[in-house]
Design a protein around this motif. Structure first.
Motif, PDB file in Angstrom:
ATOM      1  N   ILE A 153       0.463  -0.987   0.022  1.00 32.85           N
ATOM      2  CA  ILE A 153      -0.359  -0.169   0.343  1.00 32.85           C
ATOM      3  C   ILE A 153       0.799   1.307   0.408  1.00 32.85           C
ATOM      4  O   ILE A 153       0.460   2.061  -1.145  1.00 32.85           O
ATOM      5  N   VAL A 154       1.318   1.288   0.796  1.00 33.45           N
ATOM      6  CA  VAL A 154       2.026   2.726   0.922  1.00 33.45           C
ATOM      7  C   VAL A 154       3.537   3.088  -0.295  1.00 33.45           C
ATOM      8  O   VAL A 154       3.251   3.694  -1.269  1.00 33.45           O
ATOM      9  N   PRO A 155       3.626   1.601  -0.702  1.00 32.36           N
ATOM     10  CA  PRO A 155       4.938   1.680  -2.285  1.00 32.36           C
ATOM     11  C   PRO A 155       4.172   2.064  -2.908  1.00 32.36           C
ATOM     12  O   PRO A 155       4.579   3.152  -3.954  1.00 32.36           O
ATOM     13  N   GLY A 156       2.739   1.618  -3.588  1.00 33.44           N
ATOM     14  CA  GLY A 156       1.848   1.872  -4.246  1.00 33.44           C
ATOM     15  C   GLY A 156       1.181   3.419  -4.183  1.00 33.44           C
ATOM     16  O   GLY A 156       1.389   4.096  -4.971  1.00 33.44           O
ATOM     17  N   LEU A 157       1.349   4.118  -3.126  1.00 31.93           N
ATOM     18  CA  LEU A 157       0.962   5.221  -2.585  1.00 31.93           C
ATOM     19  C   LEU A 157       2.084   6.109  -2.547  1.00 31.93           C
ATOM     20  O   LEU A 157       1.910   7.444  -3.566  1.00 31.93           O
ATOM     21  N   THR A 158       2.598   5.609  -2.549  1.00 31.04           N
ATOM     22  CA  THR A 158       4.115   6.650  -2.864  1.00 31.04           C
ATOM     23  C   THR A 158       4.440   6.912  -4.225  1.00 31.04           C
ATOM     24  O   THR A 158       4.903   7.842  -5.432  1.00 31.04           O
ATOM     25  N   ILE A 159       4.456   5.505  -5.327  1.00 31.55           N
ATOM     26  CA  ILE A 159       4.320   6.195  -7.053  1.00 31.55           C
ATOM     27  C   ILE A 159       3.627   6.946  -7.368  1.00 31.55           C
ATOM     28  O   ILE A 159       4.081   7.824  -8.269  1.00 31.55           O
ATOM     29  N   ALA A 160       2.341   7.225  -6.756  1.00 34.36           N
ATOM     30  CA  ALA A 160       1.060   8.082  -7.175  1.00 34.36           C
ATOM     31  C   ALA A 160       1.365   9.105  -6.316  1.00 34.36           C
ATOM     32  O   ALA A 160       1.331  10.147  -7.406  1.00 34.36           O
ATOM     33  N   ALA A 161       1.975   9.243  -5.175  1.00 34.87           N
ATOM     34  CA  ALA A 161       2.617  10.765  -4.899  1.00 34.87           C
ATOM     35  C   ALA A 161       3.238  11.183  -6.253  1.00 34.87           C
ATOM     36  O   ALA A 161       3.090  12.511  -5.864  1.00 34.87           O
ATOM     37  N   LEU A 162       4.231  10.650  -6.492  1.00 33.57           N
ATOM     38  CA  LEU A 162       5.728  10.990  -6.950  1.00 33.57           C
ATOM     39  C   LEU A 162       4.920  11.410  -8.661  1.00 33.57           C
ATOM     40  O   LEU A 162       5.705  11.943  -9.128  1.00 33.57           O
ATOM     41  N   THR A 163       4.109  10.363  -9.022  1.00 37.09           N
ATOM     42  CA  THR A 163       2.992  11.226 -10.679  1.00 37.09           C
ATOM     43  C   THR A 163       2.862  12.024 -10.276  1.00 37.09           C
ATOM     44  O   THR A 163       2.533  12.916 -10.866  1.00 37.09           O
ATOM     45  N   PHE A 164       1.767  12.635  -9.247  1.00 33.98           N
ATOM     46  CA  PHE A 164       1.291  14.125  -9.081  1.00 33.98           C
ATOM     47  C   PHE A 164       2.528  14.888  -7.581  1.00 33.98           C
ATOM     48  O   PHE A 164       1.530  15.101  -6.794  1.00 33.98           O
ATOM     49  N   SER A 215      13.041  -5.133   5.894  1.00 35.76           N
ATOM     50  CA  SER A 215      12.613  -6.181   4.249  1.00 35.76           C
ATOM     51  C   SER A 215      13.153  -6.557   3.054  1.00 35.76           C
ATOM     52  O   SER A 215      13.312  -5.176   2.808  1.00 35.76           O
ATOM     53  N   THR A 216      13.237  -7.559   2.562  1.00 31.43           N
ATOM     54  CA  THR A 216      14.084  -7.392   1.547  1.00 31.43           C
ATOM     55  C   THR A 216      12.865  -7.350   0.623  1.00 31.43           C
ATOM     56  O   THR A 216      13.007  -7.199  -1.022  1.00 31.43           O
ATOM     57  N   ASN A 217      11.414  -6.782   0.747  1.00 28.78           N
ATOM     58  CA  ASN A 217      10.539  -6.564   0.047  1.00 28.78           C
ATOM     59  C   ASN A 217      10.961  -4.924  -1.201  1.00 28.78           C
ATOM     60  O   ASN A 217      10.802  -4.566  -2.589  1.00 28.78           O
ATOM     61  N   HIS A 218      11.289  -4.404  -0.394  1.00 29.42           N
ATOM     62  CA  HIS A 218      12.374  -3.240  -0.570  1.00 29.42           C
ATOM     63  C   HIS A 218      13.272  -2.730  -1.717  1.00 29.42           C
ATOM     64  O   HIS A 218      13.548  -1.864  -1.929  1.00 29.42           O
ATOM     65  N   THR A 219      13.819  -4.259  -1.445  1.00 31.36           N
ATOM     66  CA  THR A 219      14.772  -4.018  -2.937  1.00 31.36           C
ATOM     67  C   THR A 219      13.382  -4.006  -4.123  1.00 31.36           C
ATOM     68  O   THR A 219      14.290  -3.768  -5.301  1.00 31.36           O
ATOM     69  N   ILE A 220      12.627  -4.368  -4.084  1.00 33.52           N
ATOM     70  CA  ILE A 220      11.840  -3.888  -4.902  1.00 33.52           C
ATOM     71  C   ILE A 220      11.106  -2.868  -5.261  1.00 33.52           C
ATOM     72  O   ILE A 220      11.184  -2.083  -6.327  1.00 33.52           O
ATOM     73  N   HIS A 221      10.517  -2.255  -3.985  1.00 36.75           N
ATOM     74  CA  HIS A 221       9.443  -1.425  -4.331  1.00 36.75           C
ATOM     75  C   HIS A 221      10.507  -0.053  -3.763  1.00 36.75           C
ATOM     76  O   HIS A 221      10.087   0.331  -4.401  1.00 36.75           O
ATOM     77  N   LEU A 222      11.656  -0.048  -3.264  1.00 37.45           N
ATOM     78  CA  LEU A 222      12.258   1.311  -3.172  1.00 37.45           C
ATOM     79  C   LEU A 222      12.868   1.374  -4.791  1.00 37.45           C
ATOM     80  O   LEU A 222      12.673   2.414  -5.015  1.00 37.45           O
ATOM     81  N   ILE A 223      13.001   0.751  -5.628  1.00 37.95           N
ATOM     82  CA  ILE A 223      13.303   1.142  -6.996  1.00 37.95           C
ATOM     83  C   ILE A 223      12.243   1.324  -7.414  1.00 37.95           C
ATOM     84  O   ILE A 223      12.478   2.405  -8.547  1.00 37.95           O
ATOM     85  N   ALA A 224      11.239   0.546  -7.157  1.00 35.61           N
ATOM     86  CA  ALA A 224       9.853   1.315  -8.741  1.00 35.61           C
ATOM     87  C   ALA A 224       9.362   2.661  -7.443  1.00 35.61           C
ATOM     88  O   ALA A 224       9.322   3.799  -8.629  1.00 35.61           O
ATOM     89  N   MET A 225       9.902   2.818  -6.565  1.00 33.96           N
ATOM     90  CA  MET A 225       9.425   4.582  -6.098  1.00 33.96           C
ATOM     91  C   MET A 225      10.231   5.173  -6.183  1.00 33.96           C
ATOM     92  O   MET A 225       9.987   6.384  -6.911  1.00 33.96           O
ATOM     93  N   ALA A 226      10.858   5.001  -6.639  1.00 32.58           N
ATOM     94  CA  ALA A 226      12.282   5.842  -7.007  1.00 32.58           C
ATOM     95  C   ALA A 226      12.438   6.305  -7.834  1.00 32.58           C
ATOM     96  O   ALA A 226      12.508   7.576  -9.034  1.00 32.58           O
ATOM     97  N   ALA A 227      12.284   5.624  -9.087  1.00 27.21           N
ATOM     98  CA  ALA A 227      11.482   5.326 -10.636  1.00 27.21           C
ATOM     99  C   ALA A 227      10.541   6.244 -10.935  1.00 27.21           C
ATOM    100  O   ALA A 227      10.501   6.940 -11.823  1.00 27.21           O
ATOM    101  N   ALA A 228       9.687   6.682 -10.274  1.00 26.24           N
ATOM    102  CA  ALA A 228       8.182   7.072 -10.662  1.00 26.24           C
ATOM    103  C   ALA A 228       8.754   7.815 -10.216  1.00 26.24           C
ATOM    104  O   ALA A 228       8.329   9.709 -10.550  1.00 26.24           O
ATOM    105  N   ALA A 229      10.018   9.201  -9.926  1.00 25.51           N
ATOM    106  CA  ALA A 229      10.308  10.149  -9.335  1.00 25.51           C
ATOM    107  C   ALA A 229      11.726  10.686 -10.671  1.00 25.51           C
ATOM    108  O   ALA A 229      12.754  12.038 -10.576  1.00 25.51           O
ATOM    109  N   GLY A 230      12.228   9.494 -11.363  1.00 26.81           N
ATOM    110  CA  GLY A 230      12.844   9.907 -12.394  1.00 26.81           C
ATOM    111  C   GLY A 230      13.840   8.944 -12.435  1.00 26.81           C
ATOM    112  O   GLY A 230      15.563   9.539 -12.282  1.00 26.81           O
ATOM    113  N   ILE A 231      13.747   8.936 -10.870  1.00 23.47           N
ATOM    114  CA  ILE A 231      15.412   7.928 -10.135  1.00 23.47           C
ATOM    115  C   ILE A 231      15.905   6.415 -10.357  1.00 23.47           C
ATOM    116  O   ILE A 231      14.480   6.237  -9.805  1.00 23.47           O
ATOM    117  N   LYS A 232      16.591   6.332 -10.791  1.00 28.42           N
ATOM    118  CA  LYS A 232      17.512   5.073 -11.164  1.00 28.42           C
ATOM    119  C   LYS A 232      18.545   4.541  -9.821  1.00 28.42           C
ATOM    120  O   LYS A 232      19.424   4.706  -9.711  1.00 28.42           O
TER     121      LYS A 232
END
Length: 605
Positions: free
Chosen positions: A160-171, A303-320
């Motif tokens: 939920i938080v990673p998804g909301l972060t992606i949305a927040a950064l998209t807006f 959490s190991t899940n954030h090796t996936i989520h943080l990458i997706a969250m950063a990408a929403a802000a143009g960060i690789k």
């Protein structure tokens, strides 16, 4: 506070250089949108009338003009899941606080919130990872009405938080504040719960006793108290400056929790473009913020899940961000927290020992954090080195304790539990993977044993029940990646593998699936990429092949001559059963287009 350490600075600069073009493009679009101002004032009369038709007379009058800020609430409320049930009362608190601050607040939209604890080992788990991207899209729909000057996001748990972060950064042209609900109060110890699970796996206790144990652990409103993905999320939101200081681990339904919620609403209105502290979230979150989040993840054994989520969250802000970045930061970040499964304590004990305020100050004092970042509270991380309390109805903040109240749970930077974060990238002829070893004993950091290959966690459990795994082995569980079946967590394997390890066998797991934020004492090379369905070499492994999982050297190898291994045909599995039932039909497109785990396993890229 000292300057940032060279190793942290180098990783940050590497990310900045790699992201230069994508970040510049993102910021150009964000700034162009921000210059347009709130679109509410430019809507047609019919559009605007629809937007406030259900409001009271006072709010309607305010929204007719362009001088009163409107706060959009995106909520993940539902009353089945303990972590999100407290959000039922938050919109009313936020609306009242907004009026007191001279603004308006509206619920802009709701997003789904599923619980991996409910779906663990069930068909529904195959929707879990993809729910993150659904949440981002659902939040985007809520904000697409262009009625808002800022947004607050009500969400806590795994995707939920990673998804909301992606949305927040998209807006990203809008300010955004995340409002946590807090952890449930402490039930039975996590260690006691884990022992009962293992006894059940061995057939030594029945379902009634297991359910009694689980119910005594998960017993009330709030997040689960172990340090899995949900509580890792809360740490990330605070250390990245998206929470109000000191708010992450305050229990639900308390006066302090409600006061922090009201304060967040008022602060969100204060940082809109209509005021003097405009803080668009896409400008605020930059490469330094992302690095701070990664450092916090390592320092807490997150959490190991954030090796996936943080990458997706950063990408929403143009960060690789890459796994190599995460692994390199782990090498330089000491482990300061021992919270289950990395210890016996829960997050309430962590909070009582000094919490994030203590930890942030300790990390910053050694230059492991970028202390000069922008946050929703203002400039710099120093305001986050605190403990939040109440003075009447007002939130006050006191400096975090000078010393940990329990150095078995929260250690000072001068005496960490270990010198690194325990999260490493593995590479070799089986591809790339990540491994979390903060709870794995040193003598198990290297496992070399024959492979036993499975295509589901149910098959491994059946072999365990039949007594076929009483030996040294590396369990290779494949066809568990995003394209195969949505990359479910395989946490249900933990009791069985733990039992075998406790019996003295050398045991490890290699999988292209996930193992969740509760990855524990069994060495597990997870998120193997490329996945089996995507041509990954894991699809060539055969029963009896010697496999070496080496968390010391950072390697993942099948010890078969290269010519022989290259000549093998990849196994093709029948995955038709993954395509239907429990809503899986709806996600076929997601499975077809999902990216690799090392780039965020997202459908957006």
């Amino acid at each position: 506070m000292s300057d940032v350490q060279k190793s942290v600075a180098e990783v940050t600069e590497r990310i900045r250089e790699r992201s230069r073009l994508t970040r510049e493009t993102y910021l150009e679009r964000l700034r162009a949108r921000a210059e347009m101002g709130p679109k509410r004032t430019k809507l047609s009369c019919g559009n605007l009338a629809h937007g406030f038709a259900a409001c009271g007379p006072s709010d309607k009058e305010d929204l007719m003009g362009d001088t009163v800020p409107n706060l959009g609430i995106i909520t993940a409320y539902n009353d089945m899941l303990s972590a999100h049930q407290p959000y039922e009362t938050f919109p009313a608190l936020i609306k009242q606080a907004a009026r007191e601050a001279g603004g308006v607040a509206q619920v802009a939209g709701g997003v789904p919130a599923m619980c991996d604890g409910v779906t663990q080992g069930q068909d529904g788990m195959e929707l879990s990872l993809f729910s993150r991207d659904v949440i981002a899209m659902a939040a985007g729909i809520g904000l697409s009405h262009d009625m808002f000057d800022a947004a607050v996001f009500l969400g806590v748990c795994d995707k939920i938080v990673p998804g909301l972060t992606i949305a927040a950064l998209t807006f990203g042209h809008l300010p955004a504040i995340f409002v946590p609900a807090g952890p449930m109060t402490t039930g039975i110890s996590n260690d006691e719960k884990a022992k009962t699970r293992q006894l059940y796996a061995e057939g030594k206790v029945g379902r009634d006793e297991l359910l009694k144990s689980e119910s005594a652990s998960y017993h009330g409103p709030g997040t689960c108290t172990f340090y899995g993905t949900a509580n890792s999320n809360q740490m990330l939101m605070e250390i990245m400056g998206l929470h109000m200081p000191g708010s992450s681990f305050v229990n639900p339904n308390t006066p302090l929790r409600d006061a922090l919620t009201r304060e967040a609403a008022k602060r969100a209105l204060a940082i809109t473009a209509l005021g003097n502290e405009f803080t668009p979230v896409g400008e605020m979150i930059d490469e330094r913020s992302i690095v701070n989040g990664v450092v916090g993840l390592h320092a807490t054994g997150g959490s190991t899940n954030h090796t996936i989520h943080l990458i997706a969250m950063a990408a929403a802000a143009g960060i690789k961000l890459t796994w190599q970045d995460i692994s390199d930061l782990s090498d330089t970040t000491p482990l300061l927290a021992r919270v289950y499964p990395n210890g016996l304590a829960d997050v309430n004990h962590f909070q009582a020992a000094g919490g994030l305020g203590f930890m942030i100050r300790e990390l910053a004092s050694e230059g492991l954090l970028h202390s000069d970042v922008r946050t929703v509270f203002g400039q710099g991380l120093e305001p986050y080195m605190v403990e939040a309390k109440l003075d009447g109805d007002t939130v006050v903040r006191e400096p975090a304790p000078a010393k940990s109240h329990d150095d078995q749970v929260l250690a000072p930077i001068t005496a960490p539990f270990q010198t690194n974060g325990g999260l490493k990238m593995l590479t070799g002829n089986l591809g790339k993977a990540v491994i979390k070893i903060s709870a794995v004993k040193p003598e198990r950091h290297v496992i070399e044993a024959p492979a036993v290959v499975f295509h589901s966690q149910e098959a491994l459990q059946e072999a365990f029940r039949k007594g076929e795994l009483e030996k040294d082995f590396v369990a290779v569980i494949r066809f568990q990646g995003p394209k195969a079946n949505g990359m479910p967590e395989l946490h249900k394997l933990t009791p069985s593998l733990g039992v075998l390890q406790d019996r003295g066998y050398k045991v490890a797991l290699v999988t292209d699936g996930r193992m969740s934020g509760a990855s524990g004492k069994v060495p597990a090379a997870i998120h193997v990429t490329p996945e089996a369905l995507d041509g990954g070499p894991i699809a060539k492994v055969q029963n009896g092949d010697m496999v070496r999982v080496d968390a010391t050297e950072g390697t993942l190898e099948v010890l078969v001559p290269a010519a022989e291994f290259d000549a093998r045909e990849a196994v093709i599995a029948d995955l038709s059963a993954n395509a239907y039932g429990t809503g899986r039909e709806l996600f076929e497109t997601f499975r077809n287009v999902a990216g690799r785990a090392d780039v965020g396993a997202s459908v957006f890229a």
